[in-house]
Motif scaffolding. Structure first.
Motif, short mmCIF file in Angstrom:
data_model
loop_
_atom_site.label_atom_id
_atom_site.label_comp_id
_atom_site.label_asym_id
_atom_site.label_seq_id
_atom_site.Cartn_x
_atom_site.Cartn_y
_atom_site.Cartn_z
N CYS A 63 -5.87 17.62 -11.83
CA CYS A 63 -5.77 16.19 -11.55
C CYS A 63 -7.02 15.47 -12.04
CB CYS A 63 -5.58 15.94 -10.05
SG CYS A 63 -4.05 16.61 -9.37
N LYS A 64 -6.86 14.22 -12.35
CA LYS A 64 -7.95 13.39 -12.82
C LYS A 64 -7.80 12.02 -12.18
CE LYS A 64 -9.99 11.34 -16.97
NZ LYS A 64 -9.86 11.19 -18.46
N ASP A 65 -8.82 11.62 -11.46
CA ASP A 65 -8.82 10.29 -10.85
C ASP A 65 -8.98 9.22 -11.93
OD1 ASP A 65 -8.58 11.44 -8.36
OD2 ASP A 65 -10.75 11.49 -8.02
N PHE A 66 -8.43 8.06 -11.62
CA PHE A 66 -8.61 6.95 -12.54
C PHE A 66 -10.09 6.58 -12.61
CE2 PHE A 66 -4.11 5.95 -11.17
CZ PHE A 66 -3.55 6.48 -12.33
N PRO A 67 -10.69 6.60 -13.79
CA PRO A 67 -12.15 6.44 -13.87
C PRO A 67 -12.65 5.06 -13.49
CG PRO A 67 -11.20 6.44 -16.07
CD PRO A 67 -10.08 6.76 -15.13
N SER A 68 -11.92 4.03 -13.79
CA SER A 68 -12.40 2.67 -13.55
C SER A 68 -11.26 1.83 -12.99
CB SER A 68 -12.92 2.05 -14.85
OG SER A 68 -13.28 0.68 -14.65
N MET A 69 -11.58 1.05 -11.98
CA MET A 69 -10.57 0.17 -11.39
C MET A 69 -10.26 -0.99 -12.32
SD MET A 69 -10.60 -1.85 -7.74
CE MET A 69 -11.87 -2.98 -8.33
N LEU A 70 -11.27 -1.50 -13.00
CA LEU A 70 -11.07 -2.65 -13.88
C LEU A 70 -10.33 -2.27 -15.15
CD1 LEU A 70 -14.55 -4.38 -13.50
CD2 LEU A 70 -12.42 -4.87 -12.28
N ALA A 71 -10.38 -0.99 -15.51
CA ALA A 71 -9.68 -0.55 -16.72
C ALA A 71 -8.22 -0.18 -16.47
CB ALA A 71 -10.42 0.64 -17.33
N LEU A 72 -7.79 -0.26 -15.22
CA LEU A 72 -6.40 0.09 -14.89
C LEU A 72 -5.45 -0.98 -15.38
CD1 LEU A 72 -6.73 1.44 -11.25
CD2 LEU A 72 -6.27 2.79 -13.30
N GLY A 74 -2.55 -3.72 -14.94
CA GLY A 74 -2.44 -4.75 -13.92
C GLY A 74 -1.44 -4.42 -12.83
N TYR A 75 -0.36 -3.73 -13.17
CA TYR A 75 0.65 -3.45 -12.15
C TYR A 75 0.14 -2.43 -11.14
CZ TYR A 75 1.99 1.08 -14.17
OH TYR A 75 2.01 2.39 -14.61
N ALA A 81 -3.13 -3.39 -4.10
CA ALA A 81 -3.41 -4.51 -3.20
C ALA A 81 -2.26 -4.76 -2.24
CB ALA A 81 -3.71 -5.76 -4.02
N LEU A 82 -1.04 -4.69 -2.73
CA LEU A 82 0.12 -4.94 -1.87
C LEU A 82 0.29 -3.86 -0.82
CD1 LEU A 82 2.70 -6.22 -4.51
CD2 LEU A 82 1.64 -7.56 -2.69
N MET A 83 0.06 -2.61 -1.18
CA MET A 83 0.21 -1.53 -0.22
C MET A 83 -0.87 -1.59 0.86
SD MET A 83 2.92 0.15 -0.85
CE MET A 83 2.62 1.52 0.24
N ILE A 84 -2.10 -1.87 0.47
CA ILE A 84 -3.17 -1.98 1.46
C ILE A 84 -2.91 -3.17 2.38
CG2 ILE A 84 -5.64 -2.43 1.73
CD1 ILE A 84 -6.09 -0.87 -0.86
N SER A 133 7.66 -5.07 -2.30
CA SER A 133 7.28 -5.61 -3.60
C SER A 133 6.47 -4.62 -4.41
CB SER A 133 6.49 -6.91 -3.41
OG SER A 133 7.23 -7.86 -2.67
N SER A 134 5.58 -3.89 -3.75
CA SER A 134 4.77 -2.90 -4.45
C SER A 134 5.62 -1.78 -5.04
CB SER A 134 3.72 -2.33 -3.49
OG SER A 134 2.99 -1.30 -4.11
N CYS A 135 6.49 -1.22 -4.21
CA CYS A 135 7.35 -0.13 -4.70
C CYS A 135 8.30 -0.61 -5.79
CB CYS A 135 8.13 0.47 -3.54
SG CYS A 135 7.09 1.28 -2.30
N SER A 136 8.82 -1.81 -5.65
CA SER A 136 9.76 -2.34 -6.64
C SER A 136 9.05 -2.64 -7.96
CB SER A 136 10.42 -3.61 -6.10
OG SER A 136 11.14 -3.34 -4.92
N LEU A 137 7.83 -3.14 -7.89
CA LEU A 137 7.07 -3.41 -9.11
C LEU A 137 6.76 -2.12 -9.85
CD1 LEU A 137 5.51 -5.38 -10.92
CD2 LEU A 137 3.55 -5.11 -9.38
N TYR A 138 6.36 -1.09 -9.13
CA TYR A 138 6.06 0.20 -9.77
C TYR A 138 7.33 0.81 -10.36
CZ TYR A 138 3.24 4.44 -10.35
OH TYR A 138 2.53 5.49 -10.87
N ALA A 139 8.44 0.73 -9.62
CA ALA A 139 9.70 1.28 -10.13
C ALA A 139 10.20 0.50 -11.34
CB ALA A 139 10.74 1.27 -9.02
N HIS A 140 9.98 -0.81 -11.35
CA HIS A 140 10.40 -1.61 -12.50
C HIS A 140 9.64 -1.19 -13.76
CE1 HIS A 140 11.57 -5.04 -14.94
NE2 HIS A 140 10.28 -5.31 -15.15
#
Length: 240
Positions: A63-72, A74-75, A81-84, A133-140
């Motif tokens: 596994c590899k964590d995402f290195p940067s939050m700003l480089a992720l 947008g979805y 943010a929606l899940m938190i 909304s979070s789950c639907s956005l990811y699934a879309h």
């Protein structure tokens, strides 16, 4: 069904949905690599909101964590943010629901407790909408890449975490709606709980002074003089 039973059932549904939504956030399988058109599978790719992993044929995962939050993308940031937000709202909704339920001894009068219970229902609805909304956005995003013929990278399918999130979101929305509608039984009193007002007697007595009230259908006094005069004309055959 009484309002207390409705509140207990709504609280159980809302809390169960919040627990499912909370368990969705750290779950690994948000998306899993598709095996469509693959003859030999040497590795399985899967990822969630925090990391991406690969499992080889021997069962070893890297596994590899995402290195940067700003480089992720947008979805992914929006889904985080929606899940938190959904988890935080569900936490406060549970607290307000405990205070506003009739079976608890805190919260003040019945009217204030009903308002608090309705407010907790609104919070649970917002929590369910956020996670949905979070789950639907990811699934879309997954389905859009899967059905795009021009997308040549690794394609993914819906993971188990999305279905758990959808189920928890629906439970939160249903429980919140039941908490909102439980205020109807509290704000409106039943006919048996209302006070009785004797309007007929009050309107009749108010029109006459005390001690001078007249009867509705007065009977004329008996005329004893006429009856006594009649007895004087009875003959001997009167009782035959």
């Amino acid at each position: 069904m009484s309002s207390m039973v409705t509140e207990i059932l709504a609280f159980a549904l809302s809390t169960s949905g919040w627990v499912l939504v909370s368990s969705t956030l750290p779950t690994d399988y948000w998306k899993v690599s598709s095996l469509d058109g693959t003859v030999i599978t040497t590795a399985t790719y899967w990822s969630n909101l925090w990391k991406t992993c690969v499992t080889d044929s021997t069962g070893v995962s890297n596994c590899k964590d995402f290195p940067s939050m700003l480089a992720l993308d947008g979805y992914i940031q929006a889904c985080r943010a929606l899940m938190i937000t959904a988890i935080i709202l569900g936490f406060f909704g549970s607290i307000f629901a405990l205070v506003g339920m009739k079976c608890t001894k805190i919260g003040g009068t019945d009217k204030s407790k009903a308002n608090i219970a309705c407010f907790s229902g609104v919070i649970f609805i917002l929590s369910g909408v956020s996670s949905l909304s979070s789950c639907s956005l990811y699934a879309h995003r997954i389905t859009a890449e899967f059905f795009d013929p021009m997308y040549m990278a690794q394609k993914y399918e819906l993971g188990a975490a999305l279905f758990i999130g959808w189920a928890g979101s629906i439970l939160c929305i249903l429980g919140g709606a039941m908490l909102c509608f439980s205020i109807v039984g509290t704000s409106t009193k039943s006919p048996s709980q209302r006070g009785y007002v004797y309007r007929g007697a009050a309107s009749h007595i108010s029109s006459h002074p005390r001690g001078q009230a007249q009867s509705i259908n007065p009977r004329p006094p008996p005329d004893y003089s006429s009856s006594s005069s009649r007895t004087q004309h009875f003959d001997k055959n009167a009782y035959v």
